[in-house]
Scaffold this active site. Structure first.
Site, PDB file in Angstrom:
ATOM      1  N   GLU A 208      86.304  22.085  51.315  1.00  0.00           N
ATOM      2  CA  GLU A 208      84.993  22.547  50.864  1.00  0.00           C
ATOM      3  C   GLU A 208      85.140  23.391  49.623  1.00  0.00           C
ATOM      4  O   GLU A 208      85.481  24.556  49.693  1.00  0.00           O
ATOM      5  CB  GLU A 208      84.288  23.370  51.944  1.00  0.00           C
ATOM      6  CG  GLU A 208      83.716  22.514  53.019  1.00  0.00           C
ATOM      7  CD  GLU A 208      82.767  23.277  53.917  1.00  0.00           C
ATOM      8  OE1 GLU A 208      82.305  24.357  53.509  1.00  0.00           O
ATOM      9  OE2 GLU A 208      82.506  22.767  55.002  1.00  0.00           O
TER      10      GLU A 208
ATOM     11  N   GLU B  85      85.780  24.902  60.649  1.00  0.00           N
ATOM     12  CA  GLU B  85      85.872  26.338  60.325  1.00  0.00           C
ATOM     13  C   GLU B  85      86.069  27.198  61.570  1.00  0.00           C
ATOM     14  O   GLU B  85      85.531  28.293  61.656  1.00  0.00           O
ATOM     15  CB  GLU B  85      84.619  26.814  59.584  1.00  0.00           C
ATOM     16  CG  GLU B  85      84.403  26.180  58.226  1.00  0.00           C
ATOM     17  CD  GLU B  85      83.345  26.889  57.372  1.00  0.00           C
ATOM     18  OE1 GLU B  85      82.388  27.428  57.943  1.00  0.00           O
ATOM     19  OE2 GLU B  85      83.501  26.902  56.139  1.00  0.00           O
TER      20      GLU B  85
HETATM   21  C1  LIG Z   1      81.527  31.448  55.251  1.00  0.00           C
HETATM   22  C2  LIG Z   1      80.661  30.466  54.594  1.00  0.00           C
HETATM   23  O1  LIG Z   1      79.939  30.800  53.705  1.00  0.00           O
HETATM   24  N1  LIG Z   1      80.728  29.230  55.048  1.00  0.00           N
HETATM   25  C3  LIG Z   1      80.006  28.142  54.485  1.00  0.00           C
HETATM   26  C4  LIG Z   1      80.976  27.026  54.294  1.00  0.00           C
HETATM   27  O2  LIG Z   1      80.383  25.806  54.215  1.00  0.00           O
HETATM   28  C5  LIG Z   1      79.591  25.525  55.319  1.00  0.00           C
HETATM   29  C6  LIG Z   1      79.264  24.121  55.367  1.00  0.00           C
HETATM   30  O3  LIG Z   1      80.065  23.579  56.319  1.00  0.00           O
HETATM   31  C7  LIG Z   1      78.393  26.392  55.207  1.00  0.00           C
HETATM   32  O4  LIG Z   1      77.474  26.057  56.203  1.00  0.00           O
HETATM   33  C8  LIG Z   1      78.848  27.798  55.398  1.00  0.00           C
HETATM   34  O5  LIG Z   1      77.793  28.637  55.162  1.00  0.00           O
END
Ligand SMILES: CC(=O)N[C@H]1CO[C@H](CO)[C@@H](O)[C@@H]1O
Ligand SMILES: *[C@@H]1O[C@H](CO)[C@@H](O)[C@H](O)[C@H]1NC(C)=O
Ligand SMILES: *[C@@H]1O[C@H](CO)[C@@H](O)[C@H](O)[C@H]1NC(C)=O
Ligand SMILES: *[C@@H]1O[C@H](CO)[C@@H](O)[C@H](O)[C@H]1NC(C)=O
Ligand SMILES: *[C@@H]1O[C@H](CO)[C@@H](O)[C@H](O)[C@H]1NC(C)=O
Ligand SMILES: *[C@@H]1O[C@H](CO)[C@@H](O)[C@H](O)[C@H]1NC(C)=O
Length: 824
Positions: free
Chosen positions: A250, A182
């Site tokens: 995800e 991310e």
């Molecule tokens: C922006 C967001 O909510 N991200 C989530 C996406 O998934 C990850 C797991 O990798 C979460 O930790 C994040 O909170």
């Protein structure tokens, strides 16, 4: 050339010339991941190995396969594997290789997201805190110290995985690997260094030659050699880079929970809608985040304030039980999608827009066709004329017509039972012993509060500094607890002199406890994740030396955001005494004594074999802070998951037979407002939709995996209670299916099951006909048919039709349903 060098040469030659058996070729094109040259549909689910136990892994993986997945995804957790610099741990639930082999044994693929930044609501996003002891360290950017450590860890993991032949290129299950995570969400905070860093990540990953493609999720700037992928609630409108397949790494199956948070729920209808739409619009790989969420054991929860349960409302619940109807409703979708694999990955497809968010997609290949009818309207059911026939598609749903004529699946029509889970006292004879505990206690020792300030006889482990230090740097995150201690000499000449002063502490603390002259004067924490606060409490000065002891407590280090390495924790100052006339004395640059952790932990009170047996007393105190409690209990018989009901306690940590089952905080109630009694699945899901548990303890139940328990002997439960509570309400329970409820449409086969724990004992209700409008039509045999098919069985299967139930008296055009409620 010495013997050692020859040996190395031999190893190199051997590796170069040995060909792995069953090597699988993984590649991709603009449409899909290709395995041995064939485009594939991949349906994957996240299961994080440290969030369960090796004893649970085989059953979790099996249930994932039965649920229709063909791949399992996991992150790799750096700070768990390298808790101390260059001291690695792959034992117990950190045995990554074993986990991967079990996935392979079930015939599933694996996706390995190394990161090594993982977010994941995991403590500090997976980074070891000791990384901060390097000079000039900045995480996740073009920084030599960081890149060098990231390289060392990632290479070590890749080598370990290669040695076990786990990459598909070596015959193993791993078809994709991920570097970083991310990064697109934060890249703009790092400017050009961020861009150079992500290119470095790509080149570095490529240099590892793993023989399978690398992915970068949520990274629209991903370098050409990487596949950028989508994370989110919905990814149907995500378009990857040229010549890259559409992958969804995800798909949030639910949401996580904070201390003080409510219970999040994402409905089966909405989740299956998101998945069906993704495949309708050309997607070929998706991953449920999470498929099994599990438990944040020990101090692994991220933060601040992530709860110990990481259930995530995932298709498999925290304890390993099927979360129905989610699991079953998705299973049907998966098997349908898999049956259309060829056409979805090789077929031509055309979309037709009907307005009002209604669309159809027709895939065709060599004369065969499959059709999707998608209604993304969040209010209206829509009837369309499609190829000469009428179809009504409920709001916010997708219908799948594998022959383009008959609807065999609609995401909003759930024909799977809802399991109502219950937490029961064990039924066996010694039942009493499960909740009628004998408790012992002892106080956490505070002798260091006095002695630490005398530098000529410093206590072991106490360090000194003339400033206020970042908590995580002092503790290296080996404990939640850090004492900041100083003293101040005051006499009558002092401008601050007076009976009463105010102690004012500026703090970035998750929780702060303050002591003045050895007496507790206050505790503070701030709700809603806002943990930068000012503590103010009045204190009584005495002539001479006054001691100030501040206990700062972390509850999970921040796991998400740019520059998390620069976030400081603990008492950052200033710390001041303030007289009523506003004269202040700043103590920030006093000499401060620092002591990490609890005395009880140093003495091993949490372990079963402690030397300090004699120091435990009976007649336990209630609502007293900083107390250790101990008791023993019997393991409930059977195979159902075991939980502790910790209602009555404040905040602290719990150990069963020396295993830390995590932090507990049952006294932290969820906010009163914002819950719904029924959840409308229609419309965009967010983490604040469809909440329950308002005003209740945010986490009352704590999972104790069966492998932590003794079969025959008693088990030892040890609690460290920080806030004060009453342990006599605690009980041991088992989690099982209490009731199964279903509403299945005519033409489907309904499976009813107690999920392996018990048999169906009673049918509370059964009606085939039109049960929603109070049985305006109803087959009189309904109850007896279901009783005959199900009573006394672990599971039963009923064809929902007039053939099974006899005439219902409903109109021909009416859609008939079977409504049942059975008891397990
Ligand atoms: C922006 C967001 O909510 N991200 C989530 C996406 O998934 C990850 C797991 O990798 C979460 O930790 C994040 O909170
Ligand atoms: C934290 O760990 C690192 C790496 O092992 C070490 O260099 C450093 O001295 C430790 N810090 C403290 C305060 O113990
Ligand atoms: C750290 O960075 C500073 C400038 O940012 C530089 O002067 C110094 O040499 C660096 N130290 C190390 C050990 O790299
Ligand atoms: C489609 O049919 C042709 C001719 O029969 C065949 O060669 C081809 O392999 C088929 N394509 C697929 C993907 O099955
Ligand atoms: C400090 O410790 C030394 C050595 O144990 C002792 O002699 C002295 O009395 C102590 N001072 C105070 C103020 O307690
Ligand atoms: C709070 O908990 C009780 C007992 O477990 C339950 O009956 C009730 O429904 C819960 N309240 C909410 C709003 O979820």
């Amino acid at each position: 050339m010495g013997f050692f060098n020859i040996l190395i040469l031999a190893v190199i030659l051997f590796t170069t010339f040995s060909f792995p058996v069953n090597a699988t070729d993984v590649s991709y094109d603009g449409r899909a991941i290709k395995i041995d040259g064939q485009r594939r549909i991949i349906i994957s689910g996240s299961i994080h190995y440290p969030r369960s136990t090796p004893e649970m892994w085989p059953s979790l993986i099996k249930k994932a396969k039965e649920g229709g997945l063909n791949a399992i995804e996991t992150y790799v957790f750096w700070n768990a594997h390298e808790p101390l610099y260059r001291q690695y741990d792959f034992s117990g639930n950190l045995d990554l290789v074993k986990f991967m082999k079990l996935i392979q044994d079930e015939g599933l693929y694996a996706i390995l997201r190394i990161g090594p930044y993982v977010c994941a609501e995991w403590n500090y996003g997976g980074f070891p805190v000791w990384l901060n002891s390097f000079n000039n360290m900045t995480f996740r950017t073009e920084n030599d110290a960081f890149m060098s450590e990231m390289k060392t860890f990632t290479t070590m993991i890749v080598d370990k995985v290669k040695q076990a032949n786990l990459f598909a290129s070596e015959g193993g299950p791993i078809i994709l690997a991920q570097i970083e995570n991310e990064y697109g969400n934060i890249i703009s905070s790092y400017g050009n260094e961020g861009k150079s860093y992500i290119n470095w990540c790509a080149n570095f990953a490529e240099s590892l030659k793993i023989g399978v493609p690398w992915i970068m999720c949520q990274e629209s700037d991903a370098p050409q050699s990487m596949i950028n992928t989508c994370n989110g609630w919905y990814c149907d409108q995500f378009w990857p880079h040229q010549n890259k397949p559409k992958l969804w790494t995800e798909n949030w199956s639910g949401w996580f929970k904070n201390w003080g948070g409510k219970d999040p729920h994402r409905t089966a209808e909405d989740l299956s809608f998101a998945v069906a739409r993704f495949y309708q619009y050309g997607g070929t790989l998706q991953n449920y985040y999470m498929y099994h969420g599990g438990t944040n054991f020990g101090r692994t929860a991220g933060g601040p304030y992530i709860a110990t349960s990481y259930d995530y409302d995932a298709p498999i619940d925290e304890y390993g039980n099927l979360n129905q109807p989610k699991w079953g409703h998705l299973k049907k979708l998966h098997s349908l999608l898999m049956s259309m694999e060829k056409i979805l990955t090789y077929g031509q497809y055309t979309n037709t827009d009907y307005g009002r968010m209604m669309s159809s997609t027709v895939y065709s290949l060599n004369g065969t066709r499959v059709c999707f009818l998608g209604n993304a309207n969040n209010k209206d059911d829509i009837t369309i004329n499609f190829e000469g026939r009428k179809y009504t598609v409920p709001a916010w749903s997708v219908s799948i017509l594998p022959d383009c004529v008959t609807e065999v699946y609609n995401t909003a029509r759930v024909n799977t039972q809802t399991s109502v889970m219950v937490k029961e006292l064990p039924a066996e004879a010694e039942e009493k012993r499960h909740y009628d505990f004998e408790w012992q206690w002892r106080a956490e020792h505070f002798e260091h509060l006095k002695t630490s300030l005398n530098k000529s006889s410093p206590l072991k482990g106490v360090t000194y500094a003339n400033q206020l230090l970042d908590q995580k740097i002092v503790t290296n995150d080996t404990s939640d607890y850090l004492w900041y201690m100083t003293s101040v000499d005051v006499n009558e000449d002092d401008p601050i002199w007076g009976e009463e002063v105010t102690l004012r502490v500026n703090c970035d603390c998750h929780v702060l406890h303050a002591f003045f002259n050895g007496k507790h004067i206050g505790t503070k924490w701030v709700k809603n994740g806002q943990y930068s606060f000012v503590f103010e409490e009045s204190a009584k000065l005495k002539r001479g030396t006054n001691s100030i002891s501040l206990l700062s407590v972390t509850v999970g280090l921040q796991n998400y955001g740019a520059y998390i390495d620069k976030v400081k924790n603990g008492i950052l100052g200033p710390v001041k005494l303030v007289a009523p006339n506003s004269i202040e004395k700043d103590l920030s640059t006093n000499e401060w004594a620092y002591k990490v952790g609890l005395n009880g932990i140093e003495r091993g009170l949490q372990n079963i074999d402690t030397k300090y047996k004699r120091e435990w007393h009976s007649n336990i105190p209630f609502n007293r802070m900083f107390v250790w409690y101990k008791t023993s209990f019997r393991t409930p018989k059977g195979k159902d998951a075991v939980v502790l009901d910790l209602w009555g306690l404040g905040k602290g940590s719990a150990w069963v037979n020396g295993h830390n089952i995590g932090r507990y905080w049952p006294s932290y109630l969820a906010d009163e407002n914002g819950c719904v009694s029924s959840c409308d699945y229609r419309g965009d899901y967010t983490g604040s939709k469809c909440l329950t548990n308002c005003g209740n303890s945010s986490q009352r139940w704590y999972h104790v995996p069966r492998s932590f328990l003794n079969e025959e002997e008693d088990n030892t439960l040890v609690l460290f209670e920080e806030f004060g509570g009453n342990p006599t309400h605690i009980s041991v329970r088992t989690v099982t299916v209490g009731k199964a409820v279903a509403h299945a449409y005519e033409g489907n086969r309904l499976e009813l099951s107690c999920d392996g724990s018990r048999v169906i004992s009673k049918i509370n209700f059964a009606s085939f006909g039109n049960p929603t409008s109070k049985g305006s039509c109803h087959s009189p045999n309904s109850l007896s048919v279901v009783e005959k098919a199900c009573i006394g069985k672990e599971s039963c299967s009923i064809e929902v039709s007039e053939k099974t139930f006899g005439a219902s008296g409903c109109g021909k055009s009416q859609m008939k349903r079977l409504a049942v409620e059975v008891e397990c």
